[in-house]
Structures are given as structure tokens and as C-alpha cells.
Design a protein around this motif. Structure first.
Motif, PDB file in Angstrom:
ATOM      1  N   GLU A   1       0.829  -1.200   0.000  1.00  0.00           N
ATOM      2  CA  GLU A   1       0.000   0.000   0.000  1.00  0.00           C
ATOM      3  C   GLU A   1       0.871   1.260   0.000  1.00  0.00           C
TER       4      GLU A   1
ATOM      5  N   ARG B   1       0.572   5.569  -0.165  1.00  0.00           N
ATOM      6  CA  ARG B   1      -0.254   6.775  -0.087  1.00  0.00           C
ATOM      7  C   ARG B   1       0.641   7.963  -0.455  1.00  0.00           C
TER       8      ARG B   1
ATOM      9  N   ASP C   1      -4.509   6.720  -2.909  1.00  0.00           N
ATOM     10  CA  ASP C   1      -4.023   5.435  -2.433  1.00  0.00           C
ATOM     11  C   ASP C   1      -3.749   4.517  -3.624  1.00  0.00           C
TER      12      ASP C   1
ATOM     13  N   THR D   1      -7.948   4.400  -4.723  1.00  0.00           N
ATOM     14  CA  THR D   1      -8.482   5.484  -3.889  1.00  0.00           C
ATOM     15  C   THR D   1      -9.976   5.320  -3.677  1.00  0.00           C
TER      16      THR D   1
ATOM     17  N   GLN E   1     -11.792   2.651  -3.963  1.00  0.00           N
ATOM     18  CA  GLN E   1     -12.067   1.450  -3.177  1.00  0.00           C
ATOM     19  C   GLN E   1     -11.870   1.727  -1.693  1.00  0.00           C
ATOM     20  N   HIS E   2     -10.824   2.437  -1.328  1.00  0.00           N
ATOM     21  CA  HIS E   2     -10.581   2.752   0.086  1.00  0.00           C
ATOM     22  C   HIS E   2     -11.670   3.659   0.642  1.00  0.00           C
ATOM     23  N   ARG E   3     -12.148   4.575  -0.190  1.00  0.00           N
ATOM     24  CA  ARG E   3     -13.235   5.436   0.284  1.00  0.00           C
ATOM     25  C   ARG E   3     -14.471   4.610   0.615  1.00  0.00           C
TER      26      ARG E   3
ATOM     27  N   GLU F   1     -14.455   1.480   1.528  1.00  0.00           N
ATOM     28  CA  GLU F   1     -14.159   0.725   2.742  1.00  0.00           C
ATOM     29  C   GLU F   1     -14.319   1.609   3.977  1.00  0.00           C
ATOM     30  N   GLU F   2     -13.863   2.862   3.889  1.00  0.00           N
ATOM     31  CA  GLU F   2     -13.998   3.772   5.025  1.00  0.00           C
ATOM     32  C   GLU F   2     -15.466   4.007   5.367  1.00  0.00           C
TER      33      GLU F   2
END
Length: 841
Positions: A406, A408, A420, A446, A448-450, A452-453
Motif C-alpha cells: 500500500e 499513499r 491510495d 483510492t 475502493q478505500h473510500r 471501505e472507510e
């Protein structure tokens, strides 16, 4: 015409030649249809002239005209079936036509009508050859016949027309030719535009590279776009009404079933999966599917998915891993793969110099591809080099790949905006097995992480809701015991005693605490809407007391609430969020204003003609009108068009989620209300919320009056009280005994069942908590009902009433109270249930 048909894919192949051919095919098809109609008119006209000549006795000319009509009709029928390539014969037809019309002109035609036939030729030329070539043929026809006239005059040969007639005919011919040119251009444009309007949607669907499919929740395929045949070899008809899992690879079927089940259960959101689909030839095609649930007007749930053939991408990944073992002679072969790959790819040699990158990786680093080649990691990404260099060295030394690392970093070209990435590093070996470099694959995750958050946030809120529910339950038990003791204390205290005011103050404070707990219980429902009849006027007054946490002290805050009691039907928790979000939005809007001001008003509103024009479908006329106004930055028309969309925000990164106004809009819709916005840049914003009024019909029990009634059981009825909280059990028994009842107390369901079996003839009513150790209230009452089926029961709980399930078999002779409760209300409820039970006896 068959030679002009093109496969749908040609429309999107990016080639100017194919696009031109496609437009030429459309134009030719329109021209062929137009010529068919003209030929029909010629056949009809020739037949009419033939009848006229037969009537005049000119059978030769009539026979010639009949032959023309027959030939034209035969050509029409043959073209309709076989699509004759008439473009090959138009030169011959136009030449024959020019000779024919010139002959009629030169000879004068029938009764001197040849000059009139000459005027028809421009129309024929334009229809047969189009606008440009038709103009050329019209000029040639004119010049040929003009030369004939000049030559005849020079040779003193008689012409069938006078000079005056020829002069006029010259002008008329030019006008006719110009009109024919204009008409043909305009007519073709209109036909082409009509054809495009009619077929553009079909063209888009037929030429779509991706496949659109609709399935039901169990996987039955209901619809396919035609591109499914290009992807799988199956036509749409061969797959409709078949189950998708009959065509999905067995190893992929389980995850697709789970994804489909999640969409069907949640009825919202989006799922993205990759799987293999069976082709008609028996091979497998890799498919990337993005599906969303859709509910139609009848409430039927289906899933619409976009399918994309990713076989090439999968093949690319496999090829890259295999081919990079011999990079020295295979780079040329990988050119197309590198340039078209959707993820960043590159090769770094043993000295950490970039020897190859694709455009995607170059964009991630913010430099052109040419500036990467031959440059070191420290030159390309100086800020990231200290973090990435150990990874490259580890792969070079150990030969072990590093997967899903990972990263950032700041997005290239967007200062301050972080993104990300997920990177994988693989060793590259030459033919001797020596490691000569590292291949790197970088994917932007990026978004995908949003997601997940947001999922983690939802989980956190769910955990908070569960915690709040448990805390609220404990508070409810304590408040119930407090209110019981207060009730007893008031009964033992003289009405005029000084301590009575203190007791009433304590009672008021405990009621306020009960309201706070009720709000916590509402929050713990996690979105459950509990509609009830409430006073919007009193509600607004209570909420305004809490607005100081939202509106900053430097803001002039005006609150104007009418005195009229406006009754609506609504959910308290949602309405609180509506007001708080509007005030928060207004507070943010006035940050840069020298003299910030926010006003909140509540007034009754009766729909006028202007309101009805704005909302023609609204039949209700009386509303509670809430206004939240600020003198802040305002919004443009473009911002107003999107302000209620989820995740749309004009705030900077990290300053807003874009969900506030979307939640306001959704809540107003839930309450069947209306919302309007008046705003312009630098002139502030005014939100108007209209909530329909209700008529207050419920007569609530006045607790104060109930307490003053001296109602004491005169027959010494016996009540079995069951509660695992000793303080509540003691307080409840004391109150009931003070009211003249005999009580039997039990701390759990098992003990209550034993006492009921011993005193079943004496017990007139059971008051039981629901959640208790050893045996719960519902189970114990069910066992009691087996002994005495019409036993009256009052269930009490400190949990959310909406989530408490009581079996239907217990619903008769049953009442429900939520802690904390009014003991005056409990007393009235006990009397009603005991007297009802006795009246049946």
C-alpha cells in the motif's frame, strides 16, 4: 444494398474511413427509398398518359408508355426483394433520361409540350445523382439544348418554339434547377435527421461494446443487449429466461451468488465481480460485472449489470508475467500491451533505473514516459524513493515478490490531494536465471478505500447504536425505579407541604431524562422511522435550545416560532437531523461574512395559487412552514441543480461529506413534505420546508389529573409482579399495594411460574418484564396461559418497543408499557384490564 451494410462494430472502430462508409450507407439507403417512391410516381404518371392517348387513338405512344410503367414497376419489385445496386446504373439512367428529355425538347414533344418536359430533368438528375452531380448534369443538359437552339438558328433551321418563349424558358429553367437543388438538399437533410432520431438509440445499443444484462434475484436472465453475441456467441434469444449460473464457471458461481444476494437483500449499493462465462464454442470468457439493484413501480426487484470482456486484460497479466523472463528480446512484443493496460506497469533494472513504463504509470508519477527512461527512482519520485527503494532491493536480493504493497502519496497535478495505490513487485530473470530487474504493477485504489472507510463508519455507527441501546435500557430501569419512589413519596406527602414542590421538580427532571433516553433509543434504531403525531411548535422550541452547539457565538441568530400549535405526523429523530443539518449548512455559508446572520422561523401556511403552480400535483393546502435563512455565500444555479445529490459538496477536502442536504431531502420526502430553495451567489440562501398538518384526534391521559383520582382496589385483587431489577420490583409492589392491591413478587420467569401455579385461583393480573435471566417474560406468560388462557398481562421493557416481538397468541388480553412509565398510567391500565376481565365473568 447488401454491399453497403456494415457490422455494428464498425461504427466504433475509430477509423474515419469506416465512419464515412457508414454515413454513405445511410445516405444511400435513404436515396434508394426516395427513388423507389419517385419510380412509383413515374409508373402512375405513365399509366395515366397511356389512358389519355388510348382515348385519343394514339395507340403506339400509349403502348410505349405502358411498357415504361411495367418496366418501372418490375424494377421496384425486384429492388424491394433483392436490393439492386442502383448506384451502378444511375449513370446509364441519367444518360438515357437526358437523351429522352432532350429529344422531347428538340422535337417539341406532344402538342409543343417538350419545353415543359425539359423542366423535369433537374429533378430527375438530383434524385438519381445527388446534389452535386445532379447540378453538373442539369448544367450539361441546359448547355446541350442551348447549343441545339443556337446551331438551329445559325443554320436557319426552324425551332419548335419562338425566341420569346425560349428566353422565358431560360429563366424558368434556371429557377427550376435552383429550386430542385434547394429542395433536394433540404429533403435529404430532413430524411437523414429523421432516420437518425428514430434509430440513434438502437444504434447505441447495437454498437455498445459492453453488454447490459437484467437478471432477477435468483439469476434468471431477462434481457441482453445485442453485443452479447459478439462476446459469447449466443444470441439474446438463446439466453433469455435461462439461469445465469448454468453458464458461470463452477469455481466462480458461489461469489456471484453472494453478490446477487447482497444486492437483493440491501436493495441498494453496487457490487463488482470478475468471473468466467461459458461461450457457445465451449470456451470461457473472462467478464467484469458491475451490478446495481433496480425496483420498478410495481415493487419488483431486478439487478441490472454492465458486463465487460476482460479476457484481454487477463491475458495481458499472464503474458507480462511470462514474457518478462526474457525482456531483452520481448519488449517490442509488449508495446501494445503496455500502452493499453489500465494499470500502471514498468520495469526497473538492477541499478533502480526505469527502463520501461506505460502511460498509466507515467501519469501516476506526473512525468512523460520519455522522462522516465534511463532515470533513477530518486530522480523520478524523490519523495517516495526512501520508502520504495528497500522494497526494490529486497526483491532483487531475495527473488521473492512483494504483493499488494500500500502506497499513499500526493496525486500528480493536484497539490494536497492524497491518493491510495496498491503496488506489486516481481523479480525478472534472464535465460540463465539471474535476476536482472523488477517489474512493477500499480493500481489506483483510492475509490475502493473510500468505500471501505464508509463501510467501517457504518459498522462503527452500528456498534454505537448497540451500545446506546444497552445504556438506554439501564437508564430506563433506573428512571422507572426513581419514578416509582417519587410516586410513593407524593402519595405520602401532603399536597401543601413545602417538599411537594421539590418532588414535582424532581419528577419533571426525571421526565426530561426520560425524553433524553427516548432520543437515545431512537438513535439506536439505526434508521428506523417511527412516525407519531407531534406538535411541531413545541418540537421546534425544544430543538432551538440545542442549536447553540451548531450556530457559532459570533453569528446573529434569530428564532421566530409562532404561538399556534401546528400538529404534524413525523419522526422526531429525523426532524432533529433536518433542522441541525440546515443550521449547520447555514453556519458554514456565513464563515466569510462580516456580519453573519441566520434566521429560523416556523409559521402556518395555506397554499396559494403561486404555490399550486409550482407544485401542481400537491392536493394538500395546510402546512407547517419552516424557514432557515442565512446571508452567506449563496449558491449558483449549477450548484442548486446538484445540491441534493449524495456526496455533492462545494467544501474542501475533509470539510464535508456531501450527505447533509441529501439527508434533508430524503427526510422531507419521508414526511411527505416539500422543500424549496431561494439562493444566488453572494446573496444568501433561504430553505423553505413544508410539512403537511394533521388534525389532533388523540385524547391523551392527563397524568396530573390521574394522580389526583383516589382509585383504590376495593376487592383486594392480586397482581403477580415479575422483574429482575429489585428496585423496580420493590417500587412497583409498593405503589400497587398503596393503591389497594395485593401483590406477589418474583425476580425471574421461573420463580413467577412457580408462584402462579401455587396461587392461580387468586391472581387476577400479571405485570412482567420481558428480558430476564433463567426464563424471560414471554416464555413464562406462555406457560401461565396454558394454565389460565384468558389471564390478563401487562408486559414492561426497557428496550426499544419497536424491536420487541410478542407472539400473536399472547396479543389478546395483553398491554405493553415501555420503561420509564407513569404509575398513574399503570394504575389506570390495571383497572381497565381487571375490570374488563371481570366483566367477561
Amino acid at each position: 444494398m447488401d454491399s453497403h451494410n456494415h457490422q455494428p462494430s464498425n461504427a466504433f472502430d475509430g477509423s474515419a474511413h469506416h465512419k464515412a462508409a457508414n454515413i454513405e450507407s445511410i445516405a444511400y439507403d435513404l436515396k434508394r427509398k426516395t427513388l423507389a417512391r419517385v419510380c412509383k410516381l413515374i409508373a402512375v404518371a405513365s399509366s395515366a398518359f397511356a389512358l389519355f392517348n388510348i382515348n385519343n387513338g394514339d395507340y403506339t405512344l400509349a403502348g410505349f408508355e405502358i411498357v415504361i410503367s411495367v418496366i418501372v414497376l418490375v424494377l421496384i419489385l425486384v429492388d424491394k426483394k433483392f436490393h439492386l445496386p442502383i448506384h451502378r446504373y444511375t449513370d446509364v439512367l441519367i444518360f438515357i433520361g437526358s437523351v429522352f428529355y432532350s429529344y422531347l425538347f428538340m422535337t417539341g414533344g406532344v402538342d409543343g409540350t417538350g419545353i415543359y418536359w425539359a423542366f423535369i430533368f433537374p429533378f430527375v438528375a438530383y434524385f438519381l445523382k445527388g446534389v452535386q452531380q445532379g447540378l453538373i448534369w442539369s448544367v450539361i443538359f441546359f448547355l446541350v439544348n442551348a447549343l441545339f437552339v443556337v446551331f438551329s438558328l445559325m443554320m436557319h433551321v426552324s425551332v419548335p418554339y419562338s425566341l420569346e418563349t425560349l428566353q422565358r424558358a431560360l429563366l424558368v429553367y434556371l429557377l427550376v434547377a435552383a429550386f430542385a437543388y434547394y429542395y433536394e438538399s433540404l429533403h435529404f437533410k430532413r430524411q437523414f435527421a429523421t432516420w437518425m432520431d428514430k434509430n440513434k438509440f438502437e444504434l447505441l445499443i447495437e454498437n455498445s461494446h459492453d453488454v447490459i444484462v437484467i437478471v432477477d434475484p435468483i439469476g434468471t436472465m431477462l434481457f441482453f443487449t445485442p453485443s452479447i453475441q459478439r462476446m459469447t456467441g449466443y444470441s439474446s434469444d438463446e439466453l433469455i429466461d435461462k439461469n445465469a449460473f448454468d453458464f458461470i464457471h463452477p469455481d466462480d458461481g458461489q461469489k456471484i451468488k453472494k453478490a446477487l444476494a447482497r444486492l437483493a437483500f440491501n436493495k441498494k449499493g453496487m457490487e463488482q465481480e470478475e468471473y468466467r462465462f461459458l461461450k457457445k464454442d465451449g470456451s470461457w470468457v473472462y467478464v467484469e460485472a458491475i451490478g446495481r439493484p433496480v425496483i420498478d413501480d410495481d415493487g419488483i426487484l431486478t439487478v441490472i449489470a454492465n458486463l465487460r470482456d476482460i479476457s484481454d486484460r487477463k491475458q495481458v497479466e499472464e503474458i507480462i508475467r511470462d514474457k518478462e523472463h526474457s525482456l531483452s528480446y520481448q519488449f517490442a512484443e509488449l508495446d501494445n500491451i503496455y500502452s493499453s493496460a489500465p494499470i500502471g506497469m514498468g520495469f526497473v533494472d538492477s541499478k533502480l533505473r526505469f527502463m520501461r513504463v506505460n502511460q498509466t504509470l507515467a501519469d501516476i508519477n506526473g512525468l512523460p514516459v520519455s522522462e522516465h527512461i534511463g532515470h533513477s527512482l530518486h530522480e523520478i519520485a524523490p519523495k517516495m524513493a526512501p520508502q520504495l527503494e528497500p522494497i526494490y532491493l529486497s526483491v532483487l536480493q531475495s527473488g521473492e515478490p512483494v504483493n499488494n504493497y500500500e502506497i499513499r502519496r500526493e496525486r500528480a497535478g493536484y497539490p494536497g490531494q492524497m491518493s491510495d495505490y496498491l503496488a506489486s513487485y516481481y523479480p525478472v530473470k534472464d535465460d540463465t536465471g539471474e535476476i536482472i530487474g523488477v517489474s512493477v504493477f500499480v493500481q489506483d485504489v483510492t475509490d475502493q478505500h473510500r468505500m471501505e472507510e464508509k463501510f467501517y463508519q457504518a459498522q462503527k455507527m452500528e456498534a454505537i447504536g448497540t451500545l446506546v441501546g444497552g445504556i438506554a435500557h439501564d437508564f430506563n430501569n433506573s428512571l422507572a425505579a426513581i419514578q416509582g419512589n417519587l410516586y410513593l413519596a407524593k402519595l405520602y406527602t401532603d399536597e401543601n407541604a413545602p417538599s411537594m414542590d421539590k418532588l414535582r421538580n424532581v419528577e419533571s427532571l426525571s421526565a426530561h431524562a426520560a425524553d433524553i433516553v427516548a432520543q437515545l433509543m431512537t438513535f439506536s434504531r439505526q434508521g428506523l422511522v417511527s412516525m407519531a403525531t407531534i406538535s411541531m411548535t413545541n418540537f421546534m422550541k425544544d430543538v432551538m435550545k440545542l442549536s447553540g452547539t451548531v450556530v457559532r457565538e459570533n453569528i446573529e441568530y434569530v428564532c421566530d416560532i409562532c404561538d399556534e400549535d401546528l400538529i404534524i405526523k413525523g419522526d422526531v429523530s429525523q426532524l432533529q437531523q433536518v433542522i441541525i443539518n440546515l443550521l449547520s449548512n447555514a453556519s458554514d455559508a456565513v464563515v466569510n461574512v462580516d456580519q453573519p446572520r441566520i434566521a429560523c422561523r416556523l409559521t402556518p401556511f395555506t397554499a396559494d395559487s403561486a404555490f399550486q403552480q409550482r407544485h401542481p400535483d400537491e392536493t394538500r393546502t395546510h402546512f407547517a412552514h419552516m424557514i432557515v435563512e442565512d446571508d452567506g455565500c449563496g449558491m449558483s444555479e449549477t450548484e442548486q441543480e446538484h445540491m441534493f445529490e449524495p456526496f455533492f459538496t462545494t467544501k474542501g477536502v475533509g470539510e464535508g461529506s456531501g450527505l447533509g442536504l441529501a439527508m434533508v431531502y430524503g427526510s422531507v420526502q419521508t414526511h411527505k413534505g416539500l422543500i424549496e430553495v431561494d439562493s444566488s451567489p453572494d446573496h444568501g440562501t433561504k430553505f423553505h420546508v413544508y410539512l403537511p398538518l394533521e388534525k389532533a384526534t388523540a385524547n391523551q391521559i392527563n397524568a396530573t389529573d390521574a394522580e389526583k383520582k383516589d382509585i383504590v382496589g376495593s376487592t383486594q385483587e392480586t397482581i403477580l409482579v415479575v422483574d429482575d431489577n429489585e428496585k423496580i420490583l420493590w417500587a412497583t409492589e409498593q405503589v400497587l399495594q398503596k393503591l389497594g392491591y395485593r401483590t406477589i413478587g418474583a425476580g425471574d420467569g421461573q420463580r413467577a411460574l412457580q408462584l402462579f401455579a401455587q396461587n392461580r385461583d387468586d391472581i387476577n393480573l400479571v405485570i412482567s418484564d420481558i428480558v430476564m435471566p433463567k426464563m424471560g417474560g414471554v416464555e413464562s406468560v406462555e406457560r401461565m396461559r396454558e394454565i389460565k388462557e384468558d389471564l390478563p398481562v401487562i408486559f414492561i421493557t426497557g428496550y426499544d418497543k419497536e424491536k420487541t416481538i410478542i407472539p400473536e397468541t399472547l396479543s389478546e388480553h395483553c398491554a405493553f408499557l415501555t420503561k420509564p412509565f407513569s404509575f398513574a398510567h399503570l394504575n389506570q391500565l390495571v383497572i381497565n384490564m381487571i375490570h374488563t376481565d371481570k366483566s367477561k365473568e
